[in-house]
Design a protein around this motif. Structure first.
Motif, PDB file in Angstrom:
ATOM      1  N   PRO A  10      28.718  76.490 122.920  1.00 18.50           N
ATOM      2  CA  PRO A  10      29.661  77.605 122.913  1.00 18.50           C
ATOM      3  C   PRO A  10      30.645  77.596 121.748  1.00 18.50           C
ATOM      4  CG  PRO A  10      30.218  76.027 124.634  1.00 18.50           C
ATOM      5  CD  PRO A  10      28.853  75.658 124.118  1.00 18.50           C
ATOM      6  N   LEU A  12      30.304  77.885 118.728  1.00 13.63           N
ATOM      7  CA  LEU A  12      29.872  77.395 117.416  1.00 13.63           C
ATOM      8  C   LEU A  12      29.260  78.515 116.582  1.00 13.63           C
ATOM      9  CD1 LEU A  12      28.692  73.936 118.669  1.00 13.63           C
ATOM     10  CD2 LEU A  12      30.657  74.398 117.211  1.00 13.63           C
ATOM     11  N   ARG A  18      36.324  80.258 112.835  1.00 10.91           N
ATOM     12  CA  ARG A  18      36.985  79.644 113.993  1.00 10.91           C
ATOM     13  C   ARG A  18      37.805  78.432 113.551  1.00 10.91           C
ATOM     14  NH1 ARG A  18      33.996  75.671 118.328  1.00 10.91           N
ATOM     15  NH2 ARG A  18      35.802  75.400 119.675  1.00 10.91           N
ATOM     16  N   TYR A  23      37.540  72.970 111.939  1.00 11.27           N
ATOM     17  CA  TYR A  23      36.074  72.955 111.846  1.00 11.27           C
ATOM     18  C   TYR A  23      35.531  73.304 110.457  1.00 11.27           C
ATOM     19  CZ  TYR A  23      36.529  72.750 116.907  1.00 11.27           C
ATOM     20  OH  TYR A  23      36.862  72.361 118.184  1.00 11.27           O
ATOM     21  N   ASN A  74      25.125  69.575 119.569  1.00 10.45           N
ATOM     22  CA  ASN A  74      26.567  69.785 119.580  1.00 10.45           C
ATOM     23  C   ASN A  74      26.842  70.713 120.758  1.00 10.45           C
ATOM     24  OD1 ASN A  74      29.237  70.348 119.275  1.00 10.45           O
ATOM     25  ND2 ASN A  74      29.136  70.817 117.077  1.00 10.45           N
ATOM     26  N   GLY A  76      29.593  71.498 122.065  1.00 10.13           N
ATOM     27  CA  GLY A  76      30.918  72.129 122.071  1.00 10.13           C
ATOM     28  C   GLY A  76      31.718  71.632 123.272  1.00 10.13           C
ATOM     29  N   ALA A  77      32.470  72.543 123.877  1.00 11.20           N
ATOM     30  CA  ALA A  77      33.344  72.164 124.987  1.00 11.20           C
ATOM     31  C   ALA A  77      32.573  71.694 126.226  1.00 11.20           C
ATOM     32  CB  ALA A  77      34.247  73.337 125.347  1.00 11.20           C
ATOM     33  N   HIS A  80      32.530  67.998 127.369  1.00 12.22           N
ATOM     34  CA  HIS A  80      33.592  67.360 128.160  1.00 12.22           C
ATOM     35  C   HIS A  80      33.556  67.755 129.631  1.00 12.22           C
ATOM     36  CE1 HIS A  80      34.765  66.827 124.045  1.00 12.22           C
ATOM     37  NE2 HIS A  80      35.020  68.124 123.886  1.00 12.22           N
ATOM     38  N   HIS A 100      29.448  66.086 116.768  1.00 12.29           N
ATOM     39  CA  HIS A 100      30.631  66.949 116.713  1.00 12.29           C
ATOM     40  C   HIS A 100      31.106  67.035 115.271  1.00 12.29           C
ATOM     41  CE1 HIS A 100      30.803  66.918 121.029  1.00 12.29           C
ATOM     42  NE2 HIS A 100      30.605  65.614 120.972  1.00 12.29           N
ATOM     43  N   LEU A 101      31.519  68.220 114.876  1.00 15.61           N
ATOM     44  CA  LEU A 101      32.073  68.393 113.531  1.00 15.61           C
ATOM     45  C   LEU A 101      33.378  67.619 113.389  1.00 15.61           C
ATOM     46  CD1 LEU A 101      31.343  72.146 113.685  1.00 15.61           C
ATOM     47  CD2 LEU A 101      30.524  70.768 111.787  1.00 15.61           C
ATOM     48  N   SER A 102      34.223  67.741 114.408  1.00 14.34           N
ATOM     49  CA  SER A 102      35.537  67.091 114.382  1.00 14.34           C
ATOM     50  C   SER A 102      35.442  65.707 115.023  1.00 14.34           C
ATOM     51  CB  SER A 102      36.554  67.949 115.135  1.00 14.34           C
ATOM     52  OG  SER A 102      36.193  68.051 116.512  1.00 14.34           O
ATOM     53  N   ILE A 104      36.351  63.901 117.796  1.00 11.80           N
ATOM     54  CA  ILE A 104      36.875  64.218 119.134  1.00 11.80           C
ATOM     55  C   ILE A 104      37.805  63.112 119.659  1.00 11.80           C
ATOM     56  CG2 ILE A 104      35.038  65.800 119.828  1.00 11.80           C
ATOM     57  CD1 ILE A 104      33.721  63.481 121.373  1.00 11.80           C
ATOM     58  N   ARG A 107      41.501  63.638 118.732  1.00 14.19           N
ATOM     59  CA  ARG A 107      42.091  64.905 119.183  1.00 14.19           C
ATOM     60  C   ARG A 107      42.661  64.758 120.601  1.00 14.19           C
ATOM     61  NH1 ARG A 107      38.047  69.624 118.039  1.00 14.19           N
ATOM     62  NH2 ARG A 107      39.941  70.820 118.490  1.00 14.19           N
ATOM     63  N   ARG A 111      39.279  65.719 125.163  1.00 17.08           N
ATOM     64  CA  ARG A 111      38.070  65.710 124.326  1.00 17.08           C
ATOM     65  C   ARG A 111      37.499  64.303 124.166  1.00 17.08           C
ATOM     66  NH1 ARG A 111      37.983  70.980 122.022  1.00 17.08           N
ATOM     67  NH2 ARG A 111      40.115  71.759 121.836  1.00 17.08           N
TER      68      ARG A 111
HETATM   69  C1  DQA Z   1      33.189  70.266 118.909  1.00 12.55           C
HETATM   70  C2  DQA Z   1      34.329  69.504 119.592  1.00 12.55           C
HETATM   71  C3  DQA Z   1      34.590  70.055 120.988  1.00 12.55           C
HETATM   72  O1  DQA Z   1      35.661  69.375 121.602  1.00 12.55           O
HETATM   73  C4  DQA Z   1      34.960  71.541 120.929  1.00 12.55           C
HETATM   74  O2  DQA Z   1      35.135  72.056 122.214  1.00 12.55           O
HETATM   75  C5  DQA Z   1      33.973  72.321 120.139  1.00 12.55           C
HETATM   76  C6  DQA Z   1      33.447  71.763 118.898  1.00 12.55           C
HETATM   77  C7  DQA Z   1      33.008  69.814 117.453  1.00 12.55           C
HETATM   78  O3  DQA Z   1      31.951  70.098 116.893  1.00 12.55           O
HETATM   79  O4  DQA Z   1      33.904  69.206 116.862  1.00 12.55           O
HETATM   80  O5  DQA Z   1      33.648  73.458 120.488  1.00 12.55           O
HETATM   81  O6  DQA Z   1      31.986  69.993 119.614  1.00 12.55           O
END
Ligand code: DQA
Length: 147
Positions: A10, A12, A18, A23, A74, A76-77, A80, A100-102, A104, A107, A111
């Motif tokens: 979701p 992405l 975004r 990101y 990936n 996304g949310a 978690h 994950h791009l970031s 986690i 953060r 996460r």
């Molecule tokens: C993410 C990290 C998740 O916590 C977040 O909800 C995302 C992107 C990332 O790629 O860093 O949607 O998966």
């Protein structure tokens, strides 16, 4: 040659616009091109799919069985929160690299927990779009070790 599914969850689809401070400015289309090019260069078949819907992601994981050799995910949310995605991965018994791009872990506390990590062979996070190449390297290396 391995067949690999790159699955994105979701929000992405909004990459590029975004929260670019978190990101980056690379779009999902650019990331998918990077992944397909990786396959072409390294002799693997890479298929990409993105959905904002948990059930569609579960279906994609189920449908990967017998078609793909492994998945870069990936979530996304849903990373978690989703026991459904965790169970889907456990059910198909395909190797999964969590991505994950970031970073986690640097953060918010919520996460730090990943249901995907429990059923993945490893996690790559914090390297932005380059992480997809790293994940494909990790997965193809893992598959080579298994053959
Ligand atoms: C993410 C990290 C998740 O916590 C977040 O909800 C995302 C992107 C990332 O790629 O860093 O949607 O998966």
């Amino acid at each position: 040659m391995a067949s690999i599914l790159v699955l994105n969850g979701p929000n992405l689809n909004l990459l590029g616009t975004r929260q670019p401070e978190v990101y980056g400015s690379t779009t999902l289309a650019e990331i998918e091109t990077l992944c397909v090019d990786y396959g072409a260069t390294n002799g693997h078949d890479v298929t990409c799919f993105q959905s904002n819907h948990e059930g569609a992601l579960v279906d994609a994981i189920h449908n990967a069985r017998g078609v793909h050799n492994g998945i870069v995910l990936n979530a996304g949310a849903y990373t978690h929160t989703s026991i459904a995605l965790m169970d889907a991965i456990a059910s198909v018994e395909l190797p999964v690299i969590e991505l994950h791009l970031s970073n986690i872990h640097a953060r918010e506390e919520f996460r730090h927990k990943s249901y995907i990590a429990k059923v993945s062979i490893g996690q790559i996070c914090g390297f932005g779009p380059a992480g997809y190449g790293l994940a494909l390297d990790a997965l193809t290396g893992h598959l080579k070790g298994m053959s």
